[in-house]
Design a protein around this motif. Structure first.
Motif, PDB file in Angstrom:
ATOM      1  N   ALA A   1      48.035  64.741  66.402  1.00 11.93           N
ATOM      2  CA  ALA A   1      46.768  64.243  66.949  1.00 11.93           C
ATOM      3  C   ALA A   1      45.859  63.787  65.820  1.00 11.93           C
ATOM      4  N   GLY A   2      45.855  64.510  64.707  1.00 10.48           N
ATOM      5  CA  GLY A   2      45.051  64.119  63.549  1.00 10.48           C
ATOM      6  C   GLY A   2      45.544  62.816  62.962  1.00 10.48           C
ATOM      7  N   ASP A   3      46.854  62.613  62.913  1.00 12.11           N
ATOM      8  CA  ASP A   3      47.421  61.365  62.405  1.00 12.11           C
ATOM      9  C   ASP A   3      47.012  60.203  63.304  1.00 12.11           C
ATOM     10  N   GLN A   4      47.027  60.438  64.616  1.00 12.39           N
ATOM     11  CA  GLN A   4      46.643  59.386  65.562  1.00 12.39           C
ATOM     12  C   GLN A   4      45.171  59.032  65.399  1.00 12.39           C
ATOM     13  N   ASP A   5      44.310  60.029  65.185  1.00  9.30           N
ATOM     14  CA  ASP A   5      42.893  59.776  64.995  1.00  9.30           C
ATOM     15  C   ASP A   5      42.661  58.926  63.774  1.00  9.30           C
ATOM     16  N   ASP A   6      43.417  59.183  62.698  1.00  2.89           N
ATOM     17  CA  ASP A   6      43.279  58.396  61.475  1.00  2.89           C
ATOM     18  C   ASP A   6      43.623  56.933  61.744  1.00  2.89           C
ATOM     19  N   ARG A   7      44.673  56.696  62.505  1.00  2.00           N
ATOM     20  CA  ARG A   7      45.084  55.319  62.807  1.00  2.00           C
ATOM     21  C   ARG A   7      44.044  54.639  63.679  1.00  2.00           C
ATOM     22  N   THR A   8      43.451  55.381  64.638  1.00  3.15           N
ATOM     23  CA  THR A   8      42.471  54.809  65.550  1.00  3.15           C
ATOM     24  C   THR A   8      41.196  54.431  64.787  1.00  3.15           C
ATOM     25  N   GLU A   9      40.811  55.233  63.827  1.00  3.96           N
ATOM     26  CA  GLU A   9      39.607  54.942  63.039  1.00  3.96           C
ATOM     27  C   GLU A   9      39.784  53.690  62.183  1.00  3.96           C
TER      28      GLU A   9
END
Length: 59
Positions: free
Chosen positions: A47-55
């Motif tokens: 989930a943290g990796d996905q948040d980084d990509r979304t930002e």
């Protein structure tokens, strides 16, 4: 008539053995809790990796 003295107690083990309590019915076993914690950690990392990509705007 004098009362006989009792033997002195020595501090230490009482002879009882402590045992691991049985898990309650319906409660998860230790192995299951460990597996779930590991899965939760991996979920949070993903989930943290996905948040980084979304930002970054790559949604």
């Amino acid at each position: 008539m004098p009362t006989p003295s009792l033997p002195r107690r020595k501090p230490g083990a009482s002879g009882r053995q402590s045992t691991v309590p049985e898990h309650l019915p319906g409660a998860p076993s230790r192995a299951l809790r460990i597996r779930a914690a590991d899965g939760w950690e991996r979920f949070q990392q993903r989930a943290g990796d996905q948040d980084d990509r979304t930002e970054d705007g790559a949604a």
